[in-house]
Design an enzyme around this catalytic site. Structure first.
Site, PDB file in Angstrom:
ATOM      1  N   GLU A   1      57.966  -6.595 -21.211  1.00  0.00           N
ATOM      2  CA  GLU A   1      57.664  -5.203 -21.505  1.00  0.00           C
ATOM      3  C   GLU A   1      58.289  -4.790 -22.828  1.00  0.00           C
ATOM      4  O   GLU A   1      59.409  -5.184 -23.153  1.00  0.00           O
ATOM      5  CB  GLU A   1      58.174  -4.308 -20.367  1.00  0.00           C
ATOM      6  CG  GLU A   1      57.375  -4.548 -19.102  1.00  0.00           C
ATOM      7  CD  GLU A   1      57.788  -3.678 -17.920  1.00  0.00           C
ATOM      8  OE1 GLU A   1      56.918  -3.406 -17.085  1.00  0.00           O
ATOM      9  OE2 GLU A   1      58.954  -3.277 -17.836  1.00  0.00           O
TER      10      GLU A   1
ATOM     11  N   CYS B   1      61.154  -0.455 -28.699  1.00  0.00           N
ATOM     12  CA  CYS B   1      62.199  -1.103 -27.911  1.00  0.00           C
ATOM     13  C   CYS B   1      61.659  -2.468 -27.466  1.00  0.00           C
ATOM     14  O   CYS B   1      60.665  -2.552 -26.755  1.00  0.00           O
ATOM     15  CB  CYS B   1      62.547  -0.224 -26.715  1.00  0.00           C
ATOM     16  SG  CYS B   1      63.772  -0.957 -25.640  1.00  0.00           S
TER      17      CYS B   1
ATOM     18  N   CYS C   1      66.896 -11.620 -17.581  1.00  0.00           N
ATOM     19  CA  CYS C   1      68.190 -11.571 -18.254  1.00  0.00           C
ATOM     20  C   CYS C   1      69.215 -12.268 -17.364  1.00  0.00           C
ATOM     21  O   CYS C   1      69.156 -12.169 -16.145  1.00  0.00           O
ATOM     22  CB  CYS C   1      68.613 -10.119 -18.488  1.00  0.00           C
ATOM     23  SG  CYS C   1      70.147  -9.944 -19.429  1.00  0.00           S
TER      24      CYS C   1
ATOM     25  N   CYS D   1      73.991  -7.359 -14.938  1.00  0.00           N
ATOM     26  CA  CYS D   1      74.677  -6.068 -14.829  1.00  0.00           C
ATOM     27  C   CYS D   1      74.237  -5.409 -13.522  1.00  0.00           C
ATOM     28  O   CYS D   1      73.045  -5.369 -13.206  1.00  0.00           O
ATOM     29  CB  CYS D   1      74.325  -5.170 -16.013  1.00  0.00           C
ATOM     30  SG  CYS D   1      74.851  -5.866 -17.595  1.00  0.00           S
TER      31      CYS D   1
ATOM     32  N   CYS E   1      71.335  -2.696 -13.463  1.00  0.00           N
ATOM     33  CA  CYS E   1      70.132  -2.916 -14.279  1.00  0.00           C
ATOM     34  C   CYS E   1      69.096  -3.735 -13.507  1.00  0.00           C
ATOM     35  O   CYS E   1      69.415  -4.797 -12.968  1.00  0.00           O
ATOM     36  CB  CYS E   1      70.526  -3.653 -15.561  1.00  0.00           C
ATOM     37  SG  CYS E   1      69.132  -4.010 -16.637  1.00  0.00           S
TER      38      CYS E   1
ATOM     39  N   GLY F   1      66.504  -8.557 -21.567  1.00  0.00           N
ATOM     40  CA  GLY F   1      67.224  -9.687 -22.152  1.00  0.00           C
ATOM     41  C   GLY F   1      68.461  -9.304 -22.927  1.00  0.00           C
ATOM     42  O   GLY F   1      68.694  -8.147 -23.255  1.00  0.00           O
ATOM     43  N   GLU F   2      69.273 -10.314 -23.190  1.00  0.00           N
ATOM     44  CA  GLU F   2      70.518 -10.153 -23.951  1.00  0.00           C
ATOM     45  C   GLU F   2      70.324 -10.892 -25.284  1.00  0.00           C
ATOM     46  O   GLU F   2      70.292 -12.130 -25.316  1.00  0.00           O
ATOM     47  CB  GLU F   2      71.678 -10.740 -23.125  1.00  0.00           C
ATOM     48  CG  GLU F   2      72.962 -10.991 -23.870  1.00  0.00           C
ATOM     49  CD  GLU F   2      73.484  -9.791 -24.675  1.00  0.00           C
ATOM     50  OE1 GLU F   2      73.621  -8.698 -24.118  1.00  0.00           O
ATOM     51  OE2 GLU F   2      73.732  -9.990 -25.870  1.00  0.00           O
TER      52      GLU F   2
ATOM     53  N   SER G   1      71.529  -4.417 -29.396  1.00  0.00           N
ATOM     54  CA  SER G   1      72.382  -3.963 -28.296  1.00  0.00           C
ATOM     55  C   SER G   1      72.792  -5.166 -27.460  1.00  0.00           C
ATOM     56  O   SER G   1      71.963  -5.976 -27.063  1.00  0.00           O
ATOM     57  CB  SER G   1      71.604  -2.963 -27.442  1.00  0.00           C
ATOM     58  OG  SER G   1      72.371  -2.578 -26.318  1.00  0.00           O
TER      59      SER G   1
ATOM     60  N   SER H   1      77.382  -2.607 -25.303  1.00  0.00           N
ATOM     61  CA  SER H   1      77.321  -2.048 -23.952  1.00  0.00           C
ATOM     62  C   SER H   1      78.699  -2.183 -23.322  1.00  0.00           C
ATOM     63  O   SER H   1      79.070  -3.253 -22.850  1.00  0.00           O
ATOM     64  CB  SER H   1      76.271  -2.811 -23.125  1.00  0.00           C
ATOM     65  OG  SER H   1      74.992  -2.480 -23.592  1.00  0.00           O
ATOM     66  N   LEU H   2      79.443  -1.094 -23.337  1.00  0.00           N
ATOM     67  CA  LEU H   2      80.841  -1.138 -22.893  1.00  0.00           C
ATOM     68  C   LEU H   2      80.949  -0.865 -21.390  1.00  0.00           C
ATOM     69  O   LEU H   2      81.442  -1.678 -20.633  1.00  0.00           O
ATOM     70  CB  LEU H   2      81.640  -0.112 -23.694  1.00  0.00           C
ATOM     71  CG  LEU H   2      83.131  -0.349 -23.791  1.00  0.00           C
ATOM     72  CD1 LEU H   2      83.451  -1.624 -24.548  1.00  0.00           C
ATOM     73  CD2 LEU H   2      83.816   0.843 -24.456  1.00  0.00           C
ATOM     74  N   HIS H   3      80.533   0.322 -20.993  1.00  0.00           N
ATOM     75  CA  HIS H   3      80.354   0.715 -19.581  1.00  0.00           C
ATOM     76  C   HIS H   3      81.609   0.833 -18.728  1.00  0.00           C
ATOM     77  O   HIS H   3      81.543   1.280 -17.588  1.00  0.00           O
ATOM     78  CB  HIS H   3      79.392  -0.240 -18.849  1.00  0.00           C
ATOM     79  CG  HIS H   3      78.082  -0.424 -19.518  1.00  0.00           C
ATOM     80  ND1 HIS H   3      77.439   0.566 -20.231  1.00  0.00           N
ATOM     81  CD2 HIS H   3      77.250  -1.501 -19.589  1.00  0.00           C
ATOM     82  CE1 HIS H   3      76.295   0.107 -20.705  1.00  0.00           C
ATOM     83  NE2 HIS H   3      76.153  -1.138 -20.337  1.00  0.00           N
TER      84      HIS H   3
ATOM     85  N   ASN I   1      69.862   5.537 -14.877  1.00  0.00           N
ATOM     86  CA  ASN I   1      68.512   5.679 -14.344  1.00  0.00           C
ATOM     87  C   ASN I   1      68.523   4.972 -12.999  1.00  0.00           C
ATOM     88  O   ASN I   1      68.626   3.748 -12.942  1.00  0.00           O
ATOM     89  CB  ASN I   1      67.497   5.050 -15.296  1.00  0.00           C
ATOM     90  CG  ASN I   1      67.377   5.845 -16.576  1.00  0.00           C
ATOM     91  OD1 ASN I   1      67.168   7.051 -16.542  1.00  0.00           O
ATOM     92  ND2 ASN I   1      67.555   5.186 -17.710  1.00  0.00           N
TER      93      ASN I   1
ATOM     94  N   CYS J   1      65.816   2.924 -19.858  1.00  0.00           N
ATOM     95  CA  CYS J   1      66.836   1.874 -19.901  1.00  0.00           C
ATOM     96  C   CYS J   1      67.053   1.273 -18.517  1.00  0.00           C
ATOM     97  O   CYS J   1      67.236   2.002 -17.548  1.00  0.00           O
ATOM     98  CB  CYS J   1      68.167   2.447 -20.342  1.00  0.00           C
ATOM     99  SG  CYS J   1      68.166   3.032 -22.011  1.00  0.00           S
TER     100      CYS J   1
HETATM  101  N1  SAH Z   1      71.344  -6.806 -22.959  1.00  0.00           N
HETATM  102  C1  SAH Z   1      71.511  -5.723 -23.895  1.00  0.00           C
HETATM  103  C2  SAH Z   1      70.299  -4.802 -23.918  1.00  0.00           C
HETATM  104  C3  SAH Z   1      70.153  -4.116 -22.595  1.00  0.00           C
HETATM  105  S1  SAH Z   1      69.272  -2.638 -22.398  1.00  0.00           S
HETATM  106  C4  SAH Z   1      72.749  -4.926 -23.556  1.00  0.00           C
HETATM  107  O1  SAH Z   1      73.302  -5.123 -22.478  1.00  0.00           O
HETATM  108  O2  SAH Z   1      73.203  -4.128 -24.367  1.00  0.00           O
HETATM  109  C5  SAH Z   1      70.051  -1.384 -23.266  1.00  0.00           C
HETATM  110  C6  SAH Z   1      71.054  -0.508 -22.515  1.00  0.00           C
HETATM  111  O3  SAH Z   1      70.546   0.007 -21.269  1.00  0.00           O
HETATM  112  C7  SAH Z   1      72.307  -1.269 -22.171  1.00  0.00           C
HETATM  113  O4  SAH Z   1      73.421  -0.530 -22.584  1.00  0.00           O
HETATM  114  C8  SAH Z   1      72.228  -1.369 -20.671  1.00  0.00           C
HETATM  115  O5  SAH Z   1      73.476  -1.520 -20.084  1.00  0.00           O
HETATM  116  C9  SAH Z   1      71.569  -0.041 -20.318  1.00  0.00           C
HETATM  117  N2  SAH Z   1      71.061   0.010 -18.937  1.00  0.00           N
HETATM  118  C10 SAH Z   1      70.740  -1.000 -18.133  1.00  0.00           C
HETATM  119  N3  SAH Z   1      70.351  -0.544 -16.919  1.00  0.00           N
HETATM  120  C11 SAH Z   1      70.425   0.804 -16.967  1.00  0.00           C
HETATM  121  C12 SAH Z   1      70.142   1.833 -16.027  1.00  0.00           C
HETATM  122  N4  SAH Z   1      69.672   1.566 -14.806  1.00  0.00           N
HETATM  123  N5  SAH Z   1      70.315   3.107 -16.405  1.00  0.00           N
HETATM  124  C13 SAH Z   1      70.757   3.391 -17.655  1.00  0.00           C
HETATM  125  N6  SAH Z   1      71.026   2.462 -18.589  1.00  0.00           N
HETATM  126  C14 SAH Z   1      70.885   1.170 -18.252  1.00  0.00           C
END
Ligand code: SAH
Length: 360
Positions: free
Chosen positions: A94, A107, A114, A118, A121, A163-164, A195, A218-220, A294, A337
């Site tokens: 996608e 995007c 992936c 996470c 995700c 993907g990463e 990202s 992507s810190l989180h 999300n 996302c």
């Molecule tokens: N693999 C890369 C790109 C991922 S998508 C990365 O991890 O950065 C881009 C962003 O969307 C990332 O920060 C990811 O953590 C975030 N993301 C993933 N699932 C999500 C969700 N359910 N709700 C909000 N953001 C999300």
């Protein structure tokens, strides 16, 4: 014969020049072909009208231009469009078009599925099916630009699809070089954001690239314990080392690193988290992009209330950090996302379809 399988979609301009030279075709024709493929979205040689007919026939016999096929296209009420693309082997990915962020943004995916897993995700739940090739990554941009008639317009690219990117390093960087070619779409590094969860050896390698995109990490989480829980594949890395690598990352005047932070209700959105985040990023040229989760069925976390999101954002801002809250785009078509997953995966609950837009 090897020449018969040569795929223009996988070649940088210099490689294409070398390939046409071996066919006895003048090198400058490579530049013309590149323009047709990238600026006009051609997939066959017969439309390349500034090449002579015999040359076109010769090229058609020896070369292919593999291009992802648009299988479905959905438009969200907010203008976001999600493209389901089928690859040559039948796998699907996608790609998403976001019209006004305020720029236009594509995007793009770098892998089918992936491997990072996470916990919040949907793509992570799929696991990794395979890497995309450079041609498949750049091909998404070719297809979207063509479908949206944007080949002569400026747009941004975020490597934030499935993907990463740093887990598919070589193909990702090659795709960016192909898109940057002046005879192609002439994409500039400022318009691209990569990202990543921040795989350390790959991040060090990226730091030495001559063509350096903007970086989003992507810190989180603000503790190793929580980050390792949310991003299981980051278990071999410490937050302190990741932030140290970011401090060393080469940046031009006024550039900043974006730190993405998915907000999970009562998991990483407390005052203590805000305080630790401020401390962690102190002195870094950083901006924080908060992404309220999300939600999706099968994802064991909740999205915090707007009030909580607001409070977290204010705590960071009052400590001097630049903060934005990411608008959730395309949630009604599962283009937001973490919602990218190919058909057959978990579906959106009806309640989720009421897409709610948060302001930046
Ligand atoms: N693999 C890369 C790109 C991922 S998508 C990365 O991890 O950065 C881009 C962003 O969307 C990332 O920060 C990811 O953590 C975030 N993301 C993933 N699932 C999500 C969700 N359910 N709700 C909000 N953001 C999300």
């Amino acid at each position: 014969m090897a020449a018969q399988t040569l795929d223009i979609a996988e070649l940088e301009p210099a490689e294409l020049e070398a390939a046409v030279a071996t066919l006895g075709v003048e090198r400058f024709h490579a530049r013309q072909m590149y323009r047709w493929v990238y600026r006009r979205g051609l997939e066959h040689f017969d439309g390349m009208t500034d090449l002579s007919l015999p040359v076109r026939e010769q090229l058609e016999a020896a070369l292919t231009i593999t291009t992802p096929e648009v299988t479905a296209r959905e438009q969200s009420s907010d203008g976001t469009q999600k493209f389901l693309l089928t690859l040559a082997d039948g796998r699907t990915i996608e790609s998403v078009f976001i019209p006004d962020t305020p720029a236009m943004t594509f995007c793009v995916s770098t892998q089918v599925g992936c491997a990072m897993r996470c916990g919040f995700c949907l793509t992570g739940q799929m696991g990794l099916v395979r890497n995309l090739s450079a041609g498949e990554i750049a091909g998404q941009v070719r297809v979207l630009a063509r479908e949206l008639a944007l080949q002569d317009r400026r747009f941004n690219i975020v490597l934030m699809g499935m993907g990463e990117p740093l887990h598919n390093y070589d193909a990702t960087m090659k795709a960016l070089r192909m898109l940057a070619a002046p005879e192609g779409l002439a994409l500039t590094p400022r318009r691209v954001t990569l990202s990543t969860i921040g795989i350390l050896p790959a991040l060090e390698r990226l730091a030495h690239e001559p063509w350096l995109p903007n970086l989003a990490i992507s810190l989180h989480a603000t503790t190793d314990r929580l980050r390792h829980e949310l991003i299981p594949t980051s278990r071999t890395q410490r937050l302190a080392d990741l932030v140290a690598a970011c401090r060393r990352f080469p940046m031009k005047h006024r550039d900043r690193i974006t730190f993405e932070y998915v907000l999970l209700d009562d998991v990483n959105d407390t005052e203590a988290d805000a305080t630790r985040l401020v401390k962690l990023l102190r002195g870094l040229r950083a901006k924080v992009n908060l992404i309220p989760l999300n939600e999706a069925p099968g994802i064991p976390f909740r999205r915090p209330s707007d009030r909580r999101v607001d409070r977290f954002a204010r705590s960071l801002a009052s400590a001097g950090l630049t903060v934005s809250v990411r608008k959730s785009r395309g949630r009604d078509i599962r283009a937001a996302c973490g919602q990218l997953i190919v058909e057959g995966g978990p579906r959106c609950s009806p309640g989720q379809r009421a897409a709610e837009i948060l302001s930046d």
